[in-house]
Design a protein around this motif. Sequence first.
Motif, short mmCIF file in Angstrom:
data_model
loop_
_atom_site.label_atom_id
_atom_site.label_comp_id
_atom_site.label_asym_id
_atom_site.label_seq_id
_atom_site.Cartn_x
_atom_site.Cartn_y
_atom_site.Cartn_z
N ARG A 234 1.09 -1.25 -0.47
CA ARG A 234 -0.09 0.04 0.01
C ARG A 234 0.69 1.26 0.04
NH1 ARG A 234 -2.74 3.82 2.86
NH2 ARG A 234 -4.99 4.11 2.56
N GLY A 235 0.82 2.35 -1.29
CA GLY A 235 1.46 3.27 -1.03
C GLY A 235 2.53 3.26 -1.91
N GLY A 236 2.42 1.47 -2.44
CA GLY A 236 4.34 1.33 -3.24
C GLY A 236 3.72 1.96 -5.04
N GLN A 237 5.37 1.68 -4.99
CA GLN A 237 5.50 1.59 -6.68
C GLN A 237 5.28 0.43 -7.06
OE1 GLN A 237 5.33 5.23 -7.99
NE2 GLN A 237 4.72 5.96 -6.84
N VAL A 238 4.32 -0.05 -8.00
CA VAL A 238 4.61 -1.24 -8.50
C VAL A 238 3.98 -1.30 -10.12
CG1 VAL A 238 2.82 -3.64 -8.97
CG2 VAL A 238 3.46 -1.83 -6.68
N LEU A 239 4.14 -1.72 -10.83
CA LEU A 239 4.34 -2.14 -12.13
C LEU A 239 3.78 -3.67 -12.10
CD1 LEU A 239 5.25 -1.41 -15.68
CD2 LEU A 239 7.47 -1.79 -15.33
N ASP A 240 2.99 -3.84 -13.35
CA ASP A 240 1.92 -4.99 -13.98
C ASP A 240 3.10 -4.69 -15.70
OD1 ASP A 240 0.87 -6.91 -15.02
OD2 ASP A 240 -0.86 -5.95 -14.14
N LEU A 241 4.16 -5.43 -15.80
CA LEU A 241 4.57 -5.14 -17.02
C LEU A 241 4.06 -6.09 -18.26
CD1 LEU A 241 7.10 -4.80 -18.12
CD2 LEU A 241 8.62 -6.35 -17.81
N CYS A 242 3.54 -7.11 -17.97
CA CYS A 242 2.46 -7.80 -19.12
C CYS A 242 0.87 -8.07 -18.89
CB CYS A 242 2.50 -9.26 -18.67
SG CYS A 242 4.32 -9.07 -19.60
N ALA A 243 0.00 -6.43 -18.32
CA ALA A 243 -0.94 -6.17 -18.09
C ALA A 243 -1.34 -7.01 -19.33
CB ALA A 243 -1.25 -4.55 -18.01
N GLY A 244 -2.13 -6.54 -20.37
CA GLY A 244 -2.91 -7.15 -21.09
C GLY A 244 -4.32 -6.36 -20.95
N GLY A 245 -5.56 -6.75 -20.99
CA GLY A 245 -6.40 -6.30 -20.63
C GLY A 245 -6.76 -5.57 -19.37
N GLY A 246 -5.94 -5.78 -18.28
CA GLY A 246 -6.19 -5.66 -17.46
C GLY A 246 -6.52 -6.25 -15.74
N GLY A 247 -6.52 -6.94 -15.61
CA GLY A 247 -7.11 -8.06 -14.49
C GLY A 247 -7.26 -7.92 -13.76
N LYS A 248 -5.64 -8.92 -13.37
CA LYS A 248 -4.29 -7.96 -12.33
C LYS A 248 -3.80 -6.76 -12.14
CE LYS A 248 -2.41 -13.24 -12.28
NZ LYS A 248 -3.25 -13.45 -14.09
N THR A 249 -4.00 -5.74 -12.81
CA THR A 249 -3.97 -4.70 -12.98
C THR A 249 -4.95 -4.15 -11.90
OG1 THR A 249 -2.74 -4.24 -14.78
CG2 THR A 249 -3.95 -2.35 -13.72
N LEU A 250 -5.84 -4.37 -12.57
CA LEU A 250 -7.56 -3.70 -10.70
C LEU A 250 -7.45 -4.48 -10.07
CD1 LEU A 250 -10.29 -3.70 -13.98
CD2 LEU A 250 -9.12 -2.68 -13.34
N GLU A 251 -6.77 -5.71 -10.18
CA GLU A 251 -6.73 -6.37 -8.03
C GLU A 251 -5.69 -5.67 -7.77
OE1 GLU A 251 -6.42 -11.20 -6.38
OE2 GLU A 251 -6.37 -10.69 -8.24
N LEU A 299 8.88 3.14 -20.09
CA LEU A 299 8.96 3.01 -18.72
C LEU A 299 10.43 3.38 -18.11
CD1 LEU A 299 7.73 -0.58 -19.36
CD2 LEU A 299 6.79 1.11 -18.60
N GLU A 300 11.78 3.75 -18.69
CA GLU A 300 12.51 4.51 -18.71
C GLU A 300 12.77 5.05 -17.71
OE1 GLU A 300 16.30 6.96 -21.05
OE2 GLU A 300 14.34 7.40 -21.19
N ASP A 301 11.91 6.20 -17.32
CA ASP A 301 11.76 6.84 -15.75
C ASP A 301 11.46 5.99 -14.94
OD1 ASP A 301 8.53 6.34 -16.81
OD2 ASP A 301 8.56 8.03 -15.44
N LEU A 302 10.80 4.62 -14.88
CA LEU A 302 10.20 3.56 -13.39
C LEU A 302 11.81 2.22 -13.64
CD1 LEU A 302 7.40 2.42 -14.74
CD2 LEU A 302 7.88 4.52 -13.88
#
Length: 440
Positions: A234-251, A299-302
């Motif tokens: 919580r409050g962190g920085q997270v990258l979903d690198l293979c997000a596709g349609g976003g199922g896991k991104t939303l979770e 994504l260079e800045d990440l």
Amino acid sequence: MTPAARLSAAIEVIGTILAERRPAADVLKDWGRSHRFAGSGDRAALASIAYDTLRRRASSAWIMGERVGEETPRGLVLGMLKVARGLDVDAIAALCDGGRFAPAPLSDKERQHLSQASLDSAPAPVRGDYPEWLDAPLAAVFGEARAEEGAALAERAPLDLRVNSLKGDVEKAGELIAHLAPAPGAWSPLALRIALEADGKAPPLTSEPAYLKGLVEIQDEGSQIAAILAAPPRGGQVLDLCAGGGGKTLELAALMDGAGQLYAYDDDLRRLAPIHERVQRAGAHNVQVRSPRGKADVLEDLAGRMDLVLVDAPCTGTGTWRRNPDAKWRMRPGALAERVKEQASILDAAAHYVKLGGRLAYVTCSLLDEENVDQVRGFLARHPGFHLVPPAEAALALGERGITLRAAALERPEGLLLTPRRTGTDGFFISLMVRADQAG
């Protein structure tokens, strides 16, 4: 359409799928367009017969004295009625009476096979309904239980929902869809499971107010577990690198309580397209979508900043055969080799974004060691600054449920493997690694 007419149509559809090696969904869609008289109930029943036949292709062929690659569409459908639906020879004969739009009557040979044949002496690929060339890779993972694991993958998948905690809780969602009789998930505290109708038809969930308002999403419980074990801070920085349609991104966004920053990226703009509408519906305000733009590095800045990088890697999808039964018969060894190379490349790229003390979560919906433990071992050999998070520690993200999950899943030092037979979910492999020093 009568049940017999639906059976005839299914034989036609299966013949097209086998002859043209096209996805079943495309063939069924084309059939519906060219047979406008068929109602929604007819199309659903036809799809159910076709998919059940593909799920049990090898065992259905065996029952009829045929083999995969040399079988007939009629033989497959008739065999499926016995092995998947439990019909006896008289019930099958009643459907095949030679009447208008009905299949031709059973031959003496067909009657003999349907009444006498069994799977008792069949080899593992037949009892497990998977391609012969996958027998050795599956034996390496499951040993003598590979046929049972394959058979579980040949069953129908349930309809799993994930409750979006940004919009409400499981109790609220359960009340809104009470008419669908949802049951709580076995592992994920966010999961609700809805039983399918007898013919495999799912309710029109996407028309439900709870879905339209973003309170629930369709997501297999195994996929939910993968995101929970990744434990986004919580409050962190997270990258979903293979997000596709976003199922896991939303979770992930919900697990982060909408705090911090979550970046969603996929190198295929078409796969990423649905995520924008889904993020808005879910109320996930901490999601920033990074879309590919030609040769630009978006994504260079990440680099070196992420507390967690999730790699939901492209894979053969062997763990999703319940939902995509035709895919297992189109799969070829060359596709596995290509996926393995692609996964290694993505993992190497992911390491670039993990900060010191940050974690890398590697997830596939595959059952094969080549895509799972072998990939993790190869990555750790190439990146000595990363170390494994023991599965026992990772499972703590699920609390007490994590203890029972570990007992049910296939645990390896590199991660946990979920399967329909063991955990009642789709097949998922979940591995966690931490960056302990900059040598990674």
